[in-house]
Design an enzyme around this catalytic site. Structure first.
Site, PDB file in Angstrom:
ATOM      1  N   CYS A 127      -8.130  17.401   3.308  1.00 52.86           N
ATOM      2  CA  CYS A 127      -8.014  16.538   2.120  1.00 52.86           C
ATOM      3  C   CYS A 127      -6.750  15.683   2.174  1.00 52.86           C
ATOM      4  CB  CYS A 127      -8.015  17.414   0.867  1.00 52.86           C
ATOM      5  SG  CYS A 127      -7.471  16.579  -0.635  1.00 52.86           S
ATOM      6  N   CYS A 162      -4.310  16.300  -0.647  1.00 53.18           N
ATOM      7  CA  CYS A 162      -3.592  17.566  -0.434  1.00 53.18           C
ATOM      8  C   CYS A 162      -2.433  17.371   0.538  1.00 53.18           C
ATOM      9  CB  CYS A 162      -4.536  18.637   0.103  1.00 53.18           C
ATOM     10  SG  CYS A 162      -5.955  18.990  -0.963  1.00 53.18           S
ATOM     11  N   CYS A 213     -14.701   1.213  -1.713  1.00 49.51           N
ATOM     12  CA  CYS A 213     -14.003   2.451  -1.348  1.00 49.51           C
ATOM     13  C   CYS A 213     -13.739   2.507   0.155  1.00 49.51           C
ATOM     14  CB  CYS A 213     -14.830   3.649  -1.805  1.00 49.51           C
ATOM     15  SG  CYS A 213     -14.297   5.221  -1.109  1.00 49.51           S
ATOM     16  N   CYS A 219     -15.306   5.504   1.877  1.00 51.29           N
ATOM     17  CA  CYS A 219     -16.750   5.317   2.047  1.00 51.29           C
ATOM     18  C   CYS A 219     -17.045   4.452   3.273  1.00 51.29           C
ATOM     19  CB  CYS A 219     -17.352   4.663   0.801  1.00 51.29           C
ATOM     20  SG  CYS A 219     -17.074   5.577  -0.729  1.00 51.29           S
TER      21      CYS A 219
END
Length: 509
Positions: A68, A71, A413, A416
């Protein structure tokens, strides 16, 4: 350029040191490096989680995934905060759990982790669990958590306390008690501890010290002070559920303003966090009839006060993203949008002042049809990754007997765009498998049924098996991992053979 210059001068300085200075520098650097290797945030997993949490009255746990990006950005800030808070009096312990690891999935499920990173505050050995709602940088984390470990409510004893503690630009909750004891006071302090992330709580025995409201109070009372509407409101029911609802409902203005003023941001957050239905009027605040719109809309809001319907007035200059979210353009304003508690939307565009009240009544009476935002169904759909829109979602996905990996994406995005070629490769690998389909839905231009697919960001991936089971995909975004996930969760549809006037030895399916 500046960093390159500093880099050059650093090495120039190093090479001009005499031998003794260089040795001292190396020695000092080695000590610093050794010190910096110490990790202050505890690493927890399924084997030690319960044991370590049970030893703490207050511990903060980050649930993260190694892949992530958010993260990774949080990690150094979280560690800095852990180092600072380890010296706090009392010390505040920060910990972390790799919630993506297979052996820790049970912990993630136990705490309802749906995205990464998620931070939880655990109190009383883990018996009380609260969401962390603070900043994500080191200084902000430290200040937020210092407040969380202090008293949930501070006592106002003097006029000086009142002037220094009460910020009249914020929503403040004050408990007024003849004596600081009893069931009412206990419930108040319990709720203060639960909601301390959202509100500032105080208590006093002297109502006359408060800036608004009656100065004489004889029974236990909760007074909510606010910088809007009637400035203060009292409540005298002390069961925790009723008290919490009172605070949450009363902390939202009769009409919340959505403009470019930062002072309105906290109230916007409360507005959108509310579980009530939401009525939103968007128009240009420079409109020639803006005062008439504001007056009529406020009257309507007052008529529905206390009926689980919250009102917002938005300036189109500040709310372009909101209009885009609902599939609307500026030339359709003034526009009223109502989103009910089920997520259904009702829209009246190019509305006139005198249409506001009748249209709202029609909505309340159930006479307005829901609005569904959908792109047109594609005339051709021959690419490896099939295009799904809101109007084709039921036929192509929900009622389909195929195993389907569905991506919710947005054209703007970046993540994406990186995922797109990977999904193309996945789709190509299954192109001869009639039981599997890879599909995508533009979430910014199509509505999504929230009861089955919860989309809070892009890209979001869900897998629907042939029998209708829906599973969120939260693994690595590689071709191999996605294919493995599909193979693990796919189901083969059972085909029942029906024989009618069949010849011997021949099945008709």
């Amino acid at each position: 350029m500046a960093s390159s210059t500093l880099f050059f001068f650093f090495f120039f300085y190093i090479f001009t040191l005499n031998a003794l200075q260089l040795l001292l520098l190396i020695s000092s650097s080695s000590s610093s490096a050794a010190a910096s290797e110490k990790e202050y945030a505890l690493t927890l997993d399924h084997s030690n989680f319960s044991q370590l949490v049970s030893k703490h009255n207050f511990i903060v746990v980050e649930f993260y995934a190694p892949w992530c990006g958010h993260c990774k950005n949080l990690a150094p800030e979280y560690e800095k905060a852990a180092a600072v808070l380890s010296s706090h009096d009392p010390p505040v312990t920060l910990a972390k759990v790799d919630a993506n690891a297979e052996e820790n999935k049970g912990l993630a499920e136990q705490f309802g982790i749906q995205g990464f990173p998620t931070i939880k505050i655990l109190k009383n050995g883990g018996q009380v669990v609260q969401d962390y709602k603070g900043p994500r940088e080191a200084d902000g984390i430290v200040e937020y958590l210092k407040k969380q470990v202090g008293p949930a409510s501070f006592e106002i004893k003097t006029p000086e306390d009142a002037s220094s503690l009460i910020d009249e630009k914020k929503v403040i909750v004050v408990g007024i008690f003849p004596a600081l004891s009893g069931e009412e006071f206990t419930n108040f302090t319990k709720l203060a501890d639960k909601l301390r992330s959202d509100y500032d709580f105080f208590h006093t025995t002297k109502a006359e010290l408060l800036p608004h409201g009656e100065s004489t109070v004889t029974a236990p009372t909760v007074r909510l002070l606010k910088p809007f509407d009637e400035l203060s409101v009292d409540f005298q029911q002390f069961d925790i559920e009723s008290l919490e609802k009172f605070i949450q409902d009363s902390s939202i203005p009769l009409v919340t303003l959505f403009d470019q003023s930062p002072t309105n941001q906290p109230f916007l957050v409360k507005y959108f966090e509310s579980a009530n239905a939401k009525a939103m009027l968007f128009l240009d605040f420079g409109h020639e009839h803006i005062d008439a719109f504001k007056s009529k809309y406020t009257d309507v809001a007052g008529a529905y006060k206390g009926k689980a319907l919250d009102f917002l007035l938005g300036d189109v200059k500040a709310s372009q993203a909101a209009l885009q979210f609902f599939g609307l353009k500026e030339d359709q304003t003034p526009v009223i949008i109502v989103q009910n508690s089920d997520g259904l939307k009702f829209i009246n565009s190019n509305v006139e002042v005198d249409q506001i009240a009748p249209w709202m009544k029609d909505y309340v009476d159930g006479k307005v049809k829901p609005f569904i935002k959908s792109e047109p169904i594609p005339e051709t759909n021959n690419e490896p990754v099939k295009v799904v829109v809101a109007d084709s979602l039921k036929d192509m996905v929900l009622d389909s007997k195929k195993n389907i990996l569905l991506e919710f994406y947005a054209p703007w995005c970046g993540h994406c765009k990186k995922l797109a070629p990977v999904l193309d490769e996945v789709a190509v690998s299954f192109e001869n498998d009639d039981a599997v389909m890879i599909a995508k839905l533009d979430g910014s231009n199509n509505d999504t049924p929230g009861d089955m697919f919860e989309v809070q960001g892009y890209p979001t991936l869900y897998f629907k098996s042939s029998s209708g089971k829906v599973v969120a995909y939260e693994g690595n975004k590689s071709k191999e991992d996605i294919i493995d996930f599909i193979q693990k969760h796919r189901e083969e549809e059972t085909i029942t053979a029906t024989v009618t006037n069949a010849e011997p030895g021949r099945d008709e399916l």
